[in-house]
Design a protein around this motif. Structure first.
Motif, PDB file in Angstrom:
ATOM      1  N   GLU A 101       0.823  -1.205   0.000  1.00  0.00           N
ATOM      2  CA  GLU A 101       0.000   0.000   0.000  1.00  0.00           C
ATOM      3  C   GLU A 101       0.863   1.264   0.000  1.00  0.00           C
ATOM      4  O   GLU A 101       2.056   1.207   0.288  1.00  0.00           O
ATOM      5  CB  GLU A 101      -0.930  -0.013   1.226  1.00  0.00           C
ATOM      6  N   PRO A 102       0.248   2.432  -0.311  1.00  0.00           N
ATOM      7  CA  PRO A 102       0.992   3.693  -0.212  1.00  0.00           C
ATOM      8  C   PRO A 102       1.579   3.846   1.194  1.00  0.00           C
ATOM      9  O   PRO A 102       0.924   3.526   2.187  1.00  0.00           O
ATOM     10  CB  PRO A 102      -0.072   4.764  -0.475  1.00  0.00           C
ATOM     11  N   PHE A 103       2.804   4.285   1.265  1.00  0.00           N
ATOM     12  CA  PHE A 103       3.567   4.459   2.501  1.00  0.00           C
ATOM     13  C   PHE A 103       3.892   3.130   3.183  1.00  0.00           C
ATOM     14  O   PHE A 103       4.324   3.107   4.319  1.00  0.00           O
ATOM     15  CB  PHE A 103       2.848   5.397   3.489  1.00  0.00           C
ATOM     16  N   GLY A 104       3.714   2.016   2.474  1.00  0.00           N
ATOM     17  CA  GLY A 104       3.995   0.698   3.042  1.00  0.00           C
ATOM     18  C   GLY A 104       5.446   0.280   2.907  1.00  0.00           C
ATOM     19  O   GLY A 104       5.865  -0.710   3.487  1.00  0.00           O
ATOM     20  N   GLU A 105       6.214   1.007   2.136  1.00  0.00           N
ATOM     21  CA  GLU A 105       7.622   0.701   1.915  1.00  0.00           C
ATOM     22  C   GLU A 105       8.426   1.967   2.136  1.00  0.00           C
ATOM     23  O   GLU A 105       7.924   3.071   1.946  1.00  0.00           O
ATOM     24  CB  GLU A 105       7.820   0.238   0.455  1.00  0.00           C
ATOM     25  N   ASN A 106       9.679   1.777   2.492  1.00  0.00           N
ATOM     26  CA  ASN A 106      10.549   2.914   2.712  1.00  0.00           C
ATOM     27  C   ASN A 106      11.940   2.545   2.225  1.00  0.00           C
ATOM     28  O   ASN A 106      12.645   1.783   2.872  1.00  0.00           O
ATOM     29  CB  ASN A 106      10.568   3.271   4.202  1.00  0.00           C
ATOM     30  N   ASP A 108      14.385   4.691   1.780  1.00  0.00           N
ATOM     31  CA  ASP A 108      15.378   5.572   2.389  1.00  0.00           C
ATOM     32  C   ASP A 108      14.965   5.833   3.837  1.00  0.00           C
ATOM     33  O   ASP A 108      14.154   6.721   4.103  1.00  0.00           O
ATOM     34  CB  ASP A 108      15.482   6.883   1.618  1.00  0.00           C
ATOM     35  N   PRO A 109      15.514   5.075   4.797  1.00  0.00           N
ATOM     36  CA  PRO A 109      15.097   5.210   6.196  1.00  0.00           C
ATOM     37  C   PRO A 109      15.266   6.615   6.775  1.00  0.00           C
ATOM     38  O   PRO A 109      14.631   6.951   7.751  1.00  0.00           O
ATOM     39  CB  PRO A 109      16.000   4.221   6.934  1.00  0.00           C
ATOM     40  N   GLY A 110      16.088   7.432   6.148  1.00  0.00           N
ATOM     41  CA  GLY A 110      16.294   8.785   6.646  1.00  0.00           C
ATOM     42  C   GLY A 110      15.197   9.749   6.227  1.00  0.00           C
ATOM     43  O   GLY A 110      15.199  10.906   6.618  1.00  0.00           O
ATOM     44  N   ARG A 111      14.271   9.289   5.421  1.00  0.00           N
ATOM     45  CA  ARG A 111      13.197  10.151   4.926  1.00  0.00           C
ATOM     46  C   ARG A 111      11.845   9.511   5.188  1.00  0.00           C
ATOM     47  O   ARG A 111      11.749   8.392   5.649  1.00  0.00           O
ATOM     48  CB  ARG A 111      13.366  10.380   3.422  1.00  0.00           C
ATOM     49  N   THR A 112      10.812  10.213   4.811  1.00  0.00           N
ATOM     50  CA  THR A 112       9.461   9.698   4.983  1.00  0.00           C
ATOM     51  C   THR A 112       9.248   8.450   4.123  1.00  0.00           C
ATOM     52  O   THR A 112      10.000   8.192   3.188  1.00  0.00           O
ATOM     53  CB  THR A 112       8.424  10.784   4.631  1.00  0.00           C
TER      54      THR A 112
END
Length: 163
Positions: A101-106, A108-112
């Motif tokens: 889902e949207p925002f389900g992956e990251n 770049d841990p330093g960013r949103t």
């Protein structure tokens, strides 16, 4: 999770940060026609290690097929939230296949978290064999999604012109 199934990324394989002014374009005609495969492999490696994505040209995939894949992709992402979430990647165990889902992956841990949604697939397996190797999940309400995103692509790559 059994310890022997934990995947660790060696520090040598981690991407290095480099600035770039445009998305890399890689011509994959050489591997398809059997010439200069090493150069193309190096171009792909650099692009994916440093930017994380590429544009590919001279792939030989017919435009009508590309249009069909985009169309069925839109149909999938237009499905109701509950249908997409029923195929969530968490439901695939270590195979890591399915909907995110949207925002389900990251990445770049330093960013949103990433403002995207996606559907991950891989080589089809009938059973879970380990991390990244297992069955894909498919929407039962959209059989052409499987046919176009997986079945036809496999047939195309297996065709005599591409072997």
């Amino acid at each position: 999770m059994p310890k022997d199934l934990v995947v660790r990324l060696d520090d040598e394989l981690r991407a290095k940060r480099e600035s770039f002014g445009k998305i890399p374009v890689v011509d994959i005609a050489p591997p398809l026609d059997g010439s200069n495969k090493q150069w193309v492999a190096k171009e792909i490696r650099w692009a994916l290690s440093n930017t994380g994505f590429i544009y590919v040209k001279n792939h030989g995939i017919p435009q009508d097929f590309v249009d069909s894949v985009f169309d069925v992709g839109r149909q999938f992402f237009d499905l109701p939230w509950s249908q997409r979430m029923s195929l969530h990647i968490r439901k695939s165990d270590l195979a890591l296949r399915g909907y995110i889902e949207p925002f389900g992956e990251n990445t770049d841990p330093g960013r949103t978290k990433d403002l995207k949604e996606c559907f991950d697939i891989g080589p089809e397996r009938s059973t879970l064999e380990g991390p990244f190797f297992g069955p894909n999940q498919w929407p039962s309400s959209l059989p052409e999604f499987r046919a176009l995103t997986y079945g036809i692509i496999n047939r195309w790559w297996a065709s005599p012109q591409n072997s």
